[in-house]
Design a protein around this motif. Structure first.
Motif, mmCIF file in Angstrom:
data_model
loop_
_atom_site.group_PDB
_atom_site.id
_atom_site.type_symbol
_atom_site.label_atom_id
_atom_site.label_comp_id
_atom_site.label_asym_id
_atom_site.label_seq_id
_atom_site.Cartn_x
_atom_site.Cartn_y
_atom_site.Cartn_z
ATOM 1 N N GLN A 1 0.814 -1.205 0.000
ATOM 2 C CA GLN A 1 0.000 0.000 0.000
ATOM 3 C C GLN A 1 0.849 1.257 0.000
ATOM 4 O O GLN A 1 0.500 2.247 -0.648
ATOM 5 C CB GLN A 1 -0.946 0.013 1.198
ATOM 6 C CG GLN A 1 -1.940 1.171 1.161
ATOM 7 C CD GLN A 1 -2.931 1.133 2.302
ATOM 8 O OE1 GLN A 1 -2.781 0.362 3.234
ATOM 9 N NE2 GLN A 1 -3.950 1.963 2.233
ATOM 10 N N ASP B 1 0.508 4.263 -2.579
ATOM 11 C CA ASP B 1 0.263 5.633 -2.140
ATOM 12 C C ASP B 1 1.308 6.583 -2.703
ATOM 13 O O ASP B 1 0.985 7.690 -3.144
ATOM 14 C CB ASP B 1 0.274 5.704 -0.610
ATOM 15 C CG ASP B 1 -0.909 4.990 0.023
ATOM 16 O OD1 ASP B 1 -1.895 4.734 -0.695
ATOM 17 O OD2 ASP B 1 -0.857 4.687 1.221
ATOM 18 N N ALA C 1 -2.842 -8.622 0.585
ATOM 19 C CA ALA C 1 -3.294 -7.317 0.095
ATOM 20 C C ALA C 1 -4.763 -7.359 -0.298
ATOM 21 O O ALA C 1 -5.520 -6.408 -0.077
ATOM 22 C CB ALA C 1 -2.436 -6.879 -1.094
ATOM 23 N N GLY D 1 -6.936 -6.993 2.563
ATOM 24 C CA GLY D 1 -6.809 -5.710 3.243
ATOM 25 C C GLY D 1 -7.211 -4.540 2.375
ATOM 26 O O GLY D 1 -8.363 -4.392 1.976
ATOM 27 N N TRP D 2 -6.223 -3.760 1.974
ATOM 28 C CA TRP D 2 -6.481 -2.476 1.310
ATOM 29 C C TRP D 2 -6.864 -2.608 -0.154
ATOM 30 O O TRP D 2 -7.581 -1.762 -0.690
ATOM 31 C CB TRP D 2 -5.220 -1.605 1.402
ATOM 32 C CG TRP D 2 -4.070 -2.115 0.591
ATOM 33 C CD1 TRP D 2 -3.143 -3.039 0.957
ATOM 34 C CD2 TRP D 2 -3.740 -1.736 -0.750
ATOM 35 N NE1 TRP D 2 -2.248 -3.263 -0.056
ATOM 36 C CE2 TRP D 2 -2.584 -2.474 -1.120
ATOM 37 C CE3 TRP D 2 -4.285 -0.855 -1.673
ATOM 38 C CZ2 TRP D 2 -1.983 -2.344 -2.369
ATOM 39 C CZ3 TRP D 2 -3.687 -0.717 -2.916
ATOM 40 C CH2 TRP D 2 -2.556 -1.455 -3.253
ATOM 41 N N ASP E 1 -9.661 -0.520 -2.600
ATOM 42 C CA ASP E 1 -9.071 0.552 -3.401
ATOM 43 C C ASP E 1 -9.373 0.412 -4.887
ATOM 44 O O ASP E 1 -9.555 1.408 -5.581
ATOM 45 C CB ASP E 1 -7.554 0.552 -3.178
ATOM 46 C CG ASP E 1 -6.881 1.750 -3.794
ATOM 47 O OD1 ASP E 1 -6.928 2.820 -3.169
ATOM 48 O OD2 ASP E 1 -6.317 1.626 -4.897
ATOM 49 N N THR F 1 -0.015 9.614 2.812
ATOM 50 C CA THR F 1 -0.204 8.694 1.689
ATOM 51 C C THR F 1 0.525 9.168 0.442
ATOM 52 O O THR F 1 0.806 8.384 -0.454
ATOM 53 C CB THR F 1 -1.694 8.560 1.343
ATOM 54 O OG1 THR F 1 -2.208 9.850 0.992
ATOM 55 C CG2 THR F 1 -2.480 8.013 2.524
ATOM 56 N N GLY G 1 -8.597 9.549 5.118
ATOM 57 C CA GLY G 1 -8.022 8.465 4.340
ATOM 58 C C GLY G 1 -7.212 8.877 3.130
ATOM 59 O O GLY G 1 -6.159 8.300 2.865
ATOM 60 N N ARG H 1 -2.200 7.852 6.293
ATOM 61 C CA ARG H 1 -2.405 6.423 6.445
ATOM 62 C C ARG H 1 -2.415 5.990 7.902
ATOM 63 O O ARG H 1 -3.112 5.058 8.284
ATOM 64 C CB ARG H 1 -1.291 5.684 5.699
ATOM 65 C CG ARG H 1 -1.422 4.185 5.645
ATOM 66 C CD ARG H 1 -0.173 3.522 5.087
ATOM 67 N NE ARG H 1 0.140 4.026 3.769
ATOM 68 C CZ ARG H 1 1.236 4.715 3.468
ATOM 69 N NH1 ARG H 1 2.114 5.005 4.402
ATOM 70 N NH2 ARG H 1 1.465 5.139 2.247
ATOM 71 N N ASP H 2 -1.608 6.696 8.747
ATOM 72 C CA ASP H 2 -1.448 6.246 10.119
ATOM 73 C C ASP H 2 -0.907 7.390 10.964
ATOM 74 O O ASP H 2 -0.445 8.404 10.436
ATOM 75 C CB ASP H 2 -0.487 5.052 10.159
ATOM 76 C CG ASP H 2 -0.587 4.236 11.440
ATOM 77 O OD1 ASP H 2 -1.444 4.563 12.287
ATOM 78 O OD2 ASP H 2 0.188 3.283 11.597
#
Length: 346
Positions: free
Chosen positions: A88, A92, A151, A154-155, A159, A221, A298, A302-303
């Motif tokens: 990811q 990004d 993957a 998850g994202w 996406d 991101t 978002g 990302r975090d």
């Protein structure tokens, strides 16, 4: 625009992309594998041996963005890009770099059933002149099934526009993609669009602390590496106010008081960057409730995490870490510092 055709190794991306350029008017094929092959000839063997995949090379990711933008500037129309992206942060970085150039990306995922995928890998034609080609290429593909599965869980599914190609030929798959493009069913990837600077900039970051005096870092991101909350100051905007605005936009935290200055750092130009002034301000301690209310938009972040100075050294790029280190010293001493390229002057 770009139609990015993603999928596991063996999903049929390149074959589908070749069919697709015949179905989308004014479209061109751009395979980033070419850049990987070029870097294999350009970079020293020692550097190549340090990475397991050319995607792990920052220069590859940067060149993918630069080459795609240059092709679109030269040719216009639609660029069809068949390339596996399973990490990811790489997605990004690349899509964010394209977004900063105002290039919309429509992300398609070819997702055959795993049994079909394994059958295709087993039946894949391998060039006869490639040393140990059959063993290496097939094993490479098999080894990436598990990262692809992770993957996908998850994202990736959230996406991309997923197309189950288990029962489709590459031509049938290309027809579906082309029809989706024409019908507007492929949305533009939701990622921040930060224009690339064309001259020196002033950027303001704000250091926010928890009750243990750990500092807040965020993971954007749209660029590699962790960062402080903040961003580029807009024309006519006071730097401290720009930092406050960015903090509110990025984290949902609204500061009541104008933060005090900790560091002014002159960042020299380093092509393709233009450099400029980087300011860090002291946003103070957040109470426990405020820390729990942190929001992450978002498309932009990302975090986030609160870290010690030592932990920050492992997350921040060296120049940003030096900026943080001196800002913390300035906070302890109660006096702002002037830096040049992260080094105190005067």
């Amino acid at each position: 625009m770009i139609v990015w055709v993603n999928g596991a190794f063996g999903a049929g991306k390149t074959t589908t992309a070749r069919e697709l350029i015949d179905l989308i008017p004014n479209s061109t094929l751009f395979d980033p594998e070419v850049i990987g092959g070029g870097l294999a000839q350009l970079l020293p063997p020692k550097r190549l041996a340090e990475v397991g995949d050319f995607q792990d090379l920052p220069i590859w990711r940067r060149l993918v963005v630069d080459t795609a933008a240059a092709l679109l500037a030269e040719l216009g129309g639609v660029l069809v890009v068949p390339m596996t992206l399973l990490r990811q942060e790489y997605r990004d970085e690349i899509f964010g770099g394209l977004a900063s150039r105002r290039i919309p990306v429509r992300h398609v995922l070819l997702a055959p059933a795993e049994t079909i995928l394994r059958e295709r890998i087993a039946g894949r034609e391998i060039p006869e002149d490639l040393p140990d080609g059959e063993m290496r290429v097939r094993q490479w593909s098999y080894d990436h099934i598990e990262p692809y599965r992770a993957a996908l869980a998850g994202w990736l599914t959230a996406d991309a526009h997923l197309i189950d190609t288990s029962a489709l030929t590459p031509y049938d798959t290309a027809v579906r993609i082309a029809e989706s493009v024409r019908a507007g069913e492929l949305p533009v990837c939701d990622i921040v669009q930060t224009p690339e600077p064309t001259a020196e900039t002033v950027a303001a970051g704000v250091l926010l602390f928890d009750q243990q005096d750990r500092v807040l870092l965020v993971d954007p991101t749209y660029k590699a590496g962790w960062e402080f909350p903040g961003g580029v100051v807009e024309p006519g905007e006071a730097p401290a106010r720009g930092g406050m605005r960015e903090v509110a936009e990025e984290t949902g935290i609204r500061l009541d008081d104008v933060p005090g200055l900790l560091v002014v750092d002159w960042e020299p130009p380093a092509p393709p960057g233009y450099g400029g002034l980087r300011l860090l301000f002291d946003g103070g301690r957040l109470d426990a409730d405020a820390a729990q209310r942190l929001l992450l938009p978002g498309p932009e972040l990302r975090d986030w995490r609160f870290v010690t100075e030592q932990e920050a050294a492992d997350l921040l790029p060296p120049v940003r870490y030096e900026r943080l280190r001196w800002a913390l010293r300035a906070r302890e001493r109660g006096a702002a510092l002037y830096l040049e390229a992260g080094v105190p002057v005067g």
